[in-house]
Motif scaffolding. Sequence first.
Motif, PDB file in Angstrom:
ATOM      1  N   SER A 232      26.146   9.287   0.913  1.00 20.51           N
ATOM      2  CA  SER A 232      25.221   8.409   1.042  1.00 20.51           C
ATOM      3  C   SER A 232      24.252   7.610   1.756  1.00 20.51           C
ATOM      4  CB  SER A 232      25.041   8.471  -0.944  1.00 20.51           C
ATOM      5  OG  SER A 232      25.686   6.961  -0.598  1.00 20.51           O
ATOM      6  N   GLU A 233      25.244   6.259   2.423  1.00 21.09           N
ATOM      7  CA  GLU A 233      24.139   5.977   3.524  1.00 21.09           C
ATOM      8  C   GLU A 233      24.632   6.247   4.692  1.00 21.09           C
ATOM      9  OE1 GLU A 233      26.976   2.327   3.055  1.00 21.09           O
ATOM     10  OE2 GLU A 233      26.808   1.849   0.881  1.00 21.09           O
ATOM     11  N   ALA A 234      25.851   7.547   4.823  1.00 19.67           N
ATOM     12  CA  ALA A 234      25.400   7.938   5.720  1.00 19.67           C
ATOM     13  C   ALA A 234      24.238   8.646   6.511  1.00 19.67           C
ATOM     14  CB  ALA A 234      26.335   8.770   6.466  1.00 19.67           C
ATOM     15  N   ARG A 235      23.396   9.306   5.288  1.00 21.24           N
ATOM     16  CA  ARG A 235      22.618   9.673   5.084  1.00 21.24           C
ATOM     17  C   ARG A 235      21.445   9.311   5.147  1.00 21.24           C
ATOM     18  NH1 ARG A 235      24.298  11.927   0.911  1.00 21.24           N
ATOM     19  NH2 ARG A 235      25.666  13.639   1.554  1.00 21.24           N
ATOM     20  N   VAL A 236      21.312   7.617   4.472  1.00 20.35           N
ATOM     21  CA  VAL A 236      20.340   6.525   5.014  1.00 20.35           C
ATOM     22  C   VAL A 236      20.045   6.627   6.532  1.00 20.35           C
ATOM     23  CG1 VAL A 236      19.076   4.660   4.260  1.00 20.35           C
ATOM     24  CG2 VAL A 236      20.386   6.265   2.761  1.00 20.35           C
ATOM     25  N   LEU A 237      21.041   6.454   7.159  1.00 25.47           N
ATOM     26  CA  LEU A 237      20.858   6.346   8.521  1.00 25.47           C
ATOM     27  C   LEU A 237      20.859   7.619   9.281  1.00 25.47           C
ATOM     28  CD1 LEU A 237      24.401   4.175   9.038  1.00 25.47           C
ATOM     29  CD2 LEU A 237      22.599   3.120   8.984  1.00 25.47           C
TER      30      LEU A 237
ATOM     31  N   ALA B 162      15.343   7.873  27.500  1.00 23.63           N
ATOM     32  CA  ALA B 162      16.988   6.845  27.751  1.00 23.63           C
ATOM     33  C   ALA B 162      16.685   5.541  26.843  1.00 23.63           C
ATOM     34  CB  ALA B 162      17.044   6.478  29.145  1.00 23.63           C
ATOM     35  N   LEU B 163      15.575   4.925  26.166  1.00 18.44           N
ATOM     36  CA  LEU B 163      14.895   3.865  25.487  1.00 18.44           C
ATOM     37  C   LEU B 163      15.760   5.038  24.286  1.00 18.44           C
ATOM     38  CD1 LEU B 163      11.500   2.729  26.886  1.00 18.44           C
ATOM     39  CD2 LEU B 163      13.835   1.721  26.836  1.00 18.44           C
ATOM     40  N   LEU B 164      14.627   5.913  24.090  1.00 20.22           N
ATOM     41  CA  LEU B 164      15.417   6.795  22.317  1.00 20.22           C
ATOM     42  C   LEU B 164      16.814   6.737  22.267  1.00 20.22           C
ATOM     43  CD1 LEU B 164      12.467   9.081  22.441  1.00 20.22           C
ATOM     44  CD2 LEU B 164      12.406   7.513  20.370  1.00 20.22           C
ATOM     45  N   ARG B 165      17.416   7.546  23.541  1.00 15.79           N
ATOM     46  CA  ARG B 165      18.880   7.907  23.479  1.00 15.79           C
ATOM     47  C   ARG B 165      20.239   6.109  22.818  1.00 15.79           C
ATOM     48  NH1 ARG B 165      18.280  11.123  27.597  1.00 15.79           N
ATOM     49  NH2 ARG B 165      18.465   9.844  28.944  1.00 15.79           N
ATOM     50  N   ALA B 166      19.520   5.223  23.947  1.00 17.62           N
ATOM     51  CA  ALA B 166      19.600   3.951  23.959  1.00 17.62           C
ATOM     52  C   ALA B 166      19.664   2.980  21.886  1.00 17.62           C
ATOM     53  CB  ALA B 166      19.979   2.941  24.863  1.00 17.62           C
ATOM     54  N   ALA B 167      18.341   3.280  22.011  1.00 18.81           N
ATOM     55  CA  ALA B 167      17.890   2.806  20.638  1.00 18.81           C
ATOM     56  C   ALA B 167      18.621   3.370  19.415  1.00 18.81           C
ATOM     57  CB  ALA B 167      16.600   2.017  20.765  1.00 18.81           C
ATOM     58  N   THR B 168      18.973   4.513  19.379  1.00 15.50           N
ATOM     59  CA  THR B 168      19.288   5.210  18.167  1.00 15.50           C
ATOM     60  C   THR B 168      20.595   4.905  18.312  1.00 15.50           C
ATOM     61  OG1 THR B 168      17.465   7.051  18.519  1.00 15.50           O
ATOM     62  CG2 THR B 168      19.750   7.684  17.293  1.00 15.50           C
ATOM     63  N   LEU B 169      21.763   5.363  19.381  1.00 13.26           N
ATOM     64  CA  LEU B 169      22.506   5.230  19.711  1.00 13.26           C
ATOM     65  C   LEU B 169      23.270   3.494  18.669  1.00 13.26           C
ATOM     66  CD1 LEU B 169      25.895   6.279  20.432  1.00 13.26           C
ATOM     67  CD2 LEU B 169      25.891   5.179  22.816  1.00 13.26           C
ATOM     68  N   ALA B 170      22.663   2.523  19.548  1.00 12.41           N
ATOM     69  CA  ALA B 170      22.948   1.355  19.548  1.00 12.41           C
ATOM     70  C   ALA B 170      22.820   1.319  17.404  1.00 12.41           C
ATOM     71  CB  ALA B 170      21.743   0.320  19.863  1.00 12.41           C
TER      72      ALA B 170
ATOM     73  N   LEU C  82      22.577   3.563  15.526  1.00 10.40           N
ATOM     74  CA  LEU C  82      24.032   4.547  14.641  1.00 10.40           C
ATOM     75  C   LEU C  82      25.589   3.462  14.403  1.00 10.40           C
ATOM     76  CD1 LEU C  82      22.362   7.489  15.227  1.00 10.40           C
ATOM     77  CD2 LEU C  82      22.616   6.197  12.754  1.00 10.40           C
ATOM     78  N   LEU C  83      25.668   3.302  15.500  1.00  9.66           N
ATOM     79  CA  LEU C  83      26.817   2.283  15.908  1.00  9.66           C
ATOM     80  C   LEU C  83      27.115   0.947  15.254  1.00  9.66           C
ATOM     81  CD1 LEU C  83      27.673   3.422  19.605  1.00  9.66           C
ATOM     82  CD2 LEU C  83      28.160   3.962  17.450  1.00  9.66           C
ATOM     83  N   THR C  84      25.500   0.525  14.920  1.00  9.41           N
ATOM     84  CA  THR C  84      26.340  -0.909  14.113  1.00  9.41           C
ATOM     85  C   THR C  84      27.295  -1.088  12.844  1.00  9.41           C
ATOM     86  OG1 THR C  84      23.899  -1.213  15.186  1.00  9.41           O
ATOM     87  CG2 THR C  84      25.008  -3.017  13.805  1.00  9.41           C
ATOM     88  N   GLU C  85      27.631  -1.938  13.154  1.00 15.01           N
ATOM     89  CA  GLU C  85      28.696  -1.952  11.660  1.00 15.01           C
ATOM     90  C   GLU C  85      27.404  -1.858  10.309  1.00 15.01           C
ATOM     91  OE1 GLU C  85      31.456  -1.060  10.708  1.00 15.01           O
ATOM     92  OE2 GLU C  85      32.789  -0.097  12.798  1.00 15.01           O
ATOM     93  N   THR C  86      27.723  -2.136   9.220  1.00 17.44           N
ATOM     94  CA  THR C  86      26.569  -2.189   7.812  1.00 17.44           C
ATOM     95  C   THR C  86      27.857  -2.496   7.000  1.00 17.44           C
ATOM     96  OG1 THR C  86      27.154   0.210   7.808  1.00 17.44           O
ATOM     97  CG2 THR C  86      24.690  -0.437   9.013  1.00 17.44           C
ATOM     98  N   ALA C  87      27.743  -3.604   6.989  1.00 18.28           N
ATOM     99  CA  ALA C  87      28.886  -4.773   5.377  1.00 18.28           C
ATOM    100  C   ALA C  87      27.742  -4.121   4.180  1.00 18.28           C
ATOM    101  CB  ALA C  87      28.975  -5.823   5.935  1.00 18.28           C
TER     102      ALA C  87
ATOM    103  N   THR D 192      30.361   9.614   9.185  1.00 17.37           N
ATOM    104  CA  THR D 192      31.481   8.430   8.503  1.00 17.37           C
ATOM    105  C   THR D 192      32.409   8.988   8.936  1.00 17.37           C
ATOM    106  OG1 THR D 192      31.251  11.254   6.608  1.00 17.37           O
ATOM    107  CG2 THR D 192      30.140   9.478   5.939  1.00 17.37           C
ATOM    108  N   ALA D 193      33.046  10.067  10.131  1.00 13.88           N
ATOM    109  CA  ALA D 193      33.928  10.211  10.810  1.00 13.88           C
ATOM    110  C   ALA D 193      34.169   8.346  11.948  1.00 13.88           C
ATOM    111  CB  ALA D 193      33.896  11.016  11.168  1.00 13.88           C
ATOM    112  N   LEU D 194      32.992   7.013  11.970  1.00 18.68           N
ATOM    113  CA  LEU D 194      32.423   7.141  12.770  1.00 18.68           C
ATOM    114  C   LEU D 194      33.154   5.901  12.002  1.00 18.68           C
ATOM    115  CD1 LEU D 194      29.800   7.629  15.059  1.00 18.68           C
ATOM    116  CD2 LEU D 194      32.007   7.752  16.476  1.00 18.68           C
ATOM    117  N   HIS D 195      32.195   5.291  11.002  1.00 18.39           N
ATOM    118  CA  HIS D 195      32.627   4.351  10.041  1.00 18.39           C
ATOM    119  C   HIS D 195      33.231   5.052   9.032  1.00 18.39           C
ATOM    120  CE1 HIS D 195      29.887   2.770  12.320  1.00 18.39           C
ATOM    121  NE2 HIS D 195      28.271   3.747  12.463  1.00 18.39           N
ATOM    122  N   PRO D 196      34.642   4.911   9.030  1.00 20.20           N
ATOM    123  CA  PRO D 196      35.840   5.251   7.847  1.00 20.20           C
ATOM    124  C   PRO D 196      35.143   4.512   6.588  1.00 20.20           C
ATOM    125  CG  PRO D 196      36.573   4.831   9.823  1.00 20.20           C
ATOM    126  CD  PRO D 196      35.268   4.506  10.250  1.00 20.20           C
TER     127      PRO D 196
END
Length: 207
Positions: free
Chosen positions: A161-166, A191-199, A201-206, A152-156
């Motif tokens: 509830s949506e952050a919990r889903v993510l 490395a693959l797991l870290r990159a995939a998870t970070l990507a 969780l950082l994706t903007e979810t309109a 929620t700090a990264l996606h103001p």
Amino acid sequence: MSVEQRARGAAGGVTGTGRRRSRRDEILEIAVGLFAARGYHGVSMDDIGAAAGVTGPALYHHFAGKEAMLVAALVPVSEGLLDGGRERAAGHPDDPGGTLESLIDFHVEFALANPAVIALHLHELDRLPEEPRRRIRRLQRLYVEEWVTVLTALHPGQPASEARVLAHAAFGLMNSTPFLGGEVDRRRRAALLRAATLAALLTETAA
């Protein structure tokens, strides 16, 4: 390789304290591996004793039964995840991006080191009595909230509830791939797991 041998290997990260393992720790690791391989109801105390090279009376000296073994395996792991998550979060004050990367590193390493314990959490948690089951569920919820706070700090503006889903989706990603065999080197898998998870969780979810 026998089930017993796989059990010894699969349960290798249960204690996770850096201290020398006791005989009780060794028996617990073998039990966890057997539960993960055969299912809780597919393993008897005799099976565990045979795999550990322990007679019945000696086995019951360490544990009252299978249920006690399951509690001994799952409760400390949930406590350790929460403590580790809080420590990682505290290490990056006012830096949610750094916190997220640290949390992902922490959970990926846990997932790769403890595939048998993950299997127990996914499939056998309901075998526990009500009190330890509720305790584990509470610890899990608190761990999830560490992730929710960061997301929620990264996606103001994103609802908790949506952050919990993510967060739960990220756990599913990180907790599934460790069950793969040796097709991909462990370091590369991490490395693959870290990159995939970070990507993810950082994706903007309109909305």
